[in-house]
Write a protein that holds these residues in place. Sequence first.
Motif, mmCIF file in Angstrom:
data_model
loop_
_atom_site.group_PDB
_atom_site.id
_atom_site.type_symbol
_atom_site.label_atom_id
_atom_site.label_comp_id
_atom_site.label_asym_id
_atom_site.label_seq_id
_atom_site.Cartn_x
_atom_site.Cartn_y
_atom_site.Cartn_z
ATOM 1 N N SER A 1 0.732 -1.203 0.102
ATOM 2 C CA SER A 1 0.098 -0.064 -0.034
ATOM 3 C C SER A 1 0.992 1.427 -0.051
ATOM 4 O O SER A 1 2.221 1.156 0.310
ATOM 5 N N ILE B 1 3.172 4.170 0.186
ATOM 6 C CA ILE B 1 4.493 4.770 -0.313
ATOM 7 C C ILE B 1 5.214 3.302 -0.655
ATOM 8 O O ILE B 1 6.209 3.300 -1.441
ATOM 9 N N CYS C 1 4.766 -11.176 5.656
ATOM 10 C CA CYS C 1 5.595 -10.938 6.745
ATOM 11 C C CYS C 1 5.268 -9.711 7.630
ATOM 12 O O CYS C 1 4.689 -8.624 7.139
ATOM 13 N N ASN D 1 9.870 -0.014 5.615
ATOM 14 C CA ASN D 1 9.024 0.885 5.293
ATOM 15 C C ASN D 1 7.449 0.766 6.220
ATOM 16 O O ASN D 1 6.721 1.786 6.400
ATOM 17 N N GLY E 1 4.752 0.425 8.691
ATOM 18 C CA GLY E 1 4.410 1.377 9.626
ATOM 19 C C GLY E 1 3.072 1.648 9.918
ATOM 20 O O GLY E 1 2.275 1.247 8.906
ATOM 21 N N VAL F 1 5.979 -2.047 15.880
ATOM 22 C CA VAL F 1 6.012 -1.976 14.496
ATOM 23 C C VAL F 1 6.772 -0.833 13.925
ATOM 24 O O VAL F 1 7.897 -1.263 13.325
ATOM 25 N N THR G 1 12.013 4.322 6.640
ATOM 26 C CA THR G 1 11.102 5.358 6.698
ATOM 27 C C THR G 1 10.783 5.807 7.942
ATOM 28 O O THR G 1 10.464 5.092 8.808
ATOM 29 N N TYR H 1 3.925 7.745 18.116
ATOM 30 C CA TYR H 1 4.332 7.951 16.774
ATOM 31 C C TYR H 1 5.541 8.898 16.670
ATOM 32 O O TYR H 1 6.508 8.341 16.054
ATOM 33 N N LYS I 1 9.403 7.455 15.566
ATOM 34 C CA LYS I 1 10.142 8.053 14.207
ATOM 35 C C LYS I 1 11.285 8.738 14.601
ATOM 36 O O LYS I 1 12.173 8.804 13.714
ATOM 37 N N PRO J 1 9.099 11.648 5.063
ATOM 38 C CA PRO J 1 8.018 12.267 4.321
ATOM 39 C C PRO J 1 7.217 13.037 5.282
ATOM 40 O O PRO J 1 7.082 12.862 6.377
ATOM 41 N N THR K 1 -2.000 8.901 1.176
ATOM 42 C CA THR K 1 -1.912 7.448 0.988
ATOM 43 C C THR K 1 -2.918 7.172 1.954
ATOM 44 O O THR K 1 -3.717 7.871 2.657
ATOM 45 N N PRO K 2 -3.530 5.765 2.026
ATOM 46 C CA PRO K 2 -4.490 5.415 3.065
ATOM 47 C C PRO K 2 -4.536 5.813 4.690
ATOM 48 O O PRO K 2 -5.290 5.987 5.276
ATOM 49 N N THR L 1 -3.191 8.396 5.682
ATOM 50 C CA THR L 1 -3.548 10.076 5.886
ATOM 51 C C THR L 1 -4.945 10.371 5.559
ATOM 52 O O THR L 1 -5.442 11.599 5.857
HETATM 53 P P1 NAD Z 1 -0.047 2.798 4.195
HETATM 54 O O1 NAD Z 1 -1.056 2.300 5.505
HETATM 55 O O2 NAD Z 1 -0.774 2.957 3.088
HETATM 56 O O3 NAD Z 1 0.889 1.322 4.197
HETATM 57 C C1 NAD Z 1 1.487 0.872 5.366
HETATM 58 C C2 NAD Z 1 1.648 -0.484 4.831
HETATM 59 O O4 NAD Z 1 2.465 -1.306 5.889
HETATM 60 C C3 NAD Z 1 0.506 -1.465 4.569
HETATM 61 O O5 NAD Z 1 0.497 -1.993 3.418
HETATM 62 C C4 NAD Z 1 0.220 -2.257 5.895
HETATM 63 O O6 NAD Z 1 -0.146 -3.638 5.744
HETATM 64 C C5 NAD Z 1 1.861 -2.503 6.062
HETATM 65 N N1 NAD Z 1 1.969 -2.881 7.506
HETATM 66 C C6 NAD Z 1 1.424 -2.374 8.596
HETATM 67 N N2 NAD Z 1 1.825 -2.993 9.982
HETATM 68 C C7 NAD Z 1 2.794 -4.042 9.520
HETATM 69 C C8 NAD Z 1 3.497 -5.105 10.027
HETATM 70 N N3 NAD Z 1 3.377 -5.131 11.303
HETATM 71 N N4 NAD Z 1 4.123 -5.800 9.371
HETATM 72 C C9 NAD Z 1 4.194 -5.727 8.003
HETATM 73 N N5 NAD Z 1 3.547 -4.642 7.323
HETATM 74 C C10 NAD Z 1 2.760 -4.087 8.114
HETATM 75 O O7 NAD Z 1 0.849 3.679 4.838
HETATM 76 P P2 NAD Z 1 1.991 4.742 3.977
HETATM 77 O O8 NAD Z 1 1.267 6.140 4.109
HETATM 78 O O9 NAD Z 1 2.353 4.365 2.844
HETATM 79 O O10 NAD Z 1 3.236 4.716 5.274
HETATM 80 C C11 NAD Z 1 4.088 3.841 4.852
HETATM 81 C C12 NAD Z 1 5.315 4.359 5.953
HETATM 82 O O11 NAD Z 1 5.619 5.810 5.769
HETATM 83 C C13 NAD Z 1 4.940 4.421 7.527
HETATM 84 O O12 NAD Z 1 6.141 3.752 8.099
HETATM 85 C C14 NAD Z 1 4.358 5.598 7.968
HETATM 86 O O13 NAD Z 1 4.667 5.702 9.260
HETATM 87 C C15 NAD Z 1 5.476 6.287 6.942
HETATM 88 N N6 NAD Z 1 5.029 7.941 6.655
HETATM 89 C C16 NAD Z 1 3.635 8.082 6.150
HETATM 90 C C17 NAD Z 1 3.419 9.263 5.837
HETATM 91 C C18 NAD Z 1 2.093 9.730 5.287
HETATM 92 O O14 NAD Z 1 1.844 10.885 5.140
HETATM 93 N N7 NAD Z 1 1.542 8.798 4.609
HETATM 94 C C19 NAD Z 1 4.201 10.501 6.445
HETATM 95 C C20 NAD Z 1 5.485 10.139 6.936
HETATM 96 C C21 NAD Z 1 5.767 8.746 7.179
#
Ligand code: NAD
Length: 255
Positions: free
Chosen positions: A17, A19, A63, A91, A93, A120, A147, A162, A166, A192, A197-198, A200
């Motif tokens: 999903s 990023i 995983c 990545n 999270g 996590v 990430t 959170y 980070k 980032p 993404t889902p 936010t």
């Molecule tokens: P997302 O929810 O779209 O994707 C997160 C993915 O991580 C999902 O596919 C989920 O199944 C997987 N995941 C969650 N827990 C897990 C686990 N225990 N083991 C394996 N997979 C797991 O979110 P995103 O926005 O793509 O976030 C990706 C990363 O970027 C995260 O670390 C998030 O903290 C970080 N981030 C996101 C933003 C943002 O604005 N979206 C900003 C800063 C940092």
Amino acid sequence: MAGLLDGKSALITGAASGIGRAAALAFAREGAWVAAADRNLDAARSTVAAIEAQGGQAVAIACDVTEDAQVAAMVAAAVDAFGSLDCAFNNAGIAPFQLNSGGVLAGDLEEASWLGLIDVNLHGVWRCLRHEVAQMRKQGGGAIVNTASILGLVGSGGAAAYVASKHAVVGLTKAAAVDHAPENIRINAVCPGYIETPMTEDTMRRRGEQVLARVPMARMGRAEEIAEAVVWMCSDRAGFVTGSCWQVDGGYTAR
Ligand code: NAD
């Protein structure tokens, strides 16, 4: 035209999903073989199908990064598939709202919410890094990107676990970069800003205007814009870059 990652193998967690998915597609477009790992295997398979549809090669791996045995098996499966592990993007999270810690003041957090999120976002990255380093050491080098977030650099209300997780990923990245530089393993982080993404969707629905008012570029980022930075940090073009934590945030942390 040659891709930035031609002939390299890459492991990406959270690849189902947002990023992680965008990064998996970008790594493949730049010529890498991709191991797309996620706790949601069906969705990771859909990332693999998208890579194959654009002519790339990938495998999906189930995983959960909170389980060390699964993380070890994930790294082994990636190496089995492609013979080496040249790049890793740690990545996976979760956001505060996923463990009932969103909007809760630091002093009011339940222990289970705190521990669950840290497990996590911080321990998950460390578990991955540890097994990746073991493999890269055998091969004579590699590149890892973790990430973090803008919330690894500045604070924010109602998100203490959170923010702490980070900030710790930023610290882990710097410490590990120093430790493993002599082994030719480069370790960096991407930070980032608010990305579409889902993760936010809920925040933006509730207080999107407030969030965007703090972003100099006055928009959210796209997952592909994070993927570009990660691809570059994993490529040989970034040969002298290690221990850096790169904001890709539309200027959020520049104020
Ligand atoms: P997302 O929810 O779209 O994707 C997160 C993915 O991580 C999902 O596919 C989920 O199944 C997987 N995941 C969650 N827990 C897990 C686990 N225990 N083991 C394996 N997979 C797991 O979110 P995103 O926005 O793509 O976030 C990706 C990363 O970027 C995260 O670390 C998030 O903290 C970080 N981030 C996101 C933003 C943002 O604005 N979206 C900003 C800063 C940092």
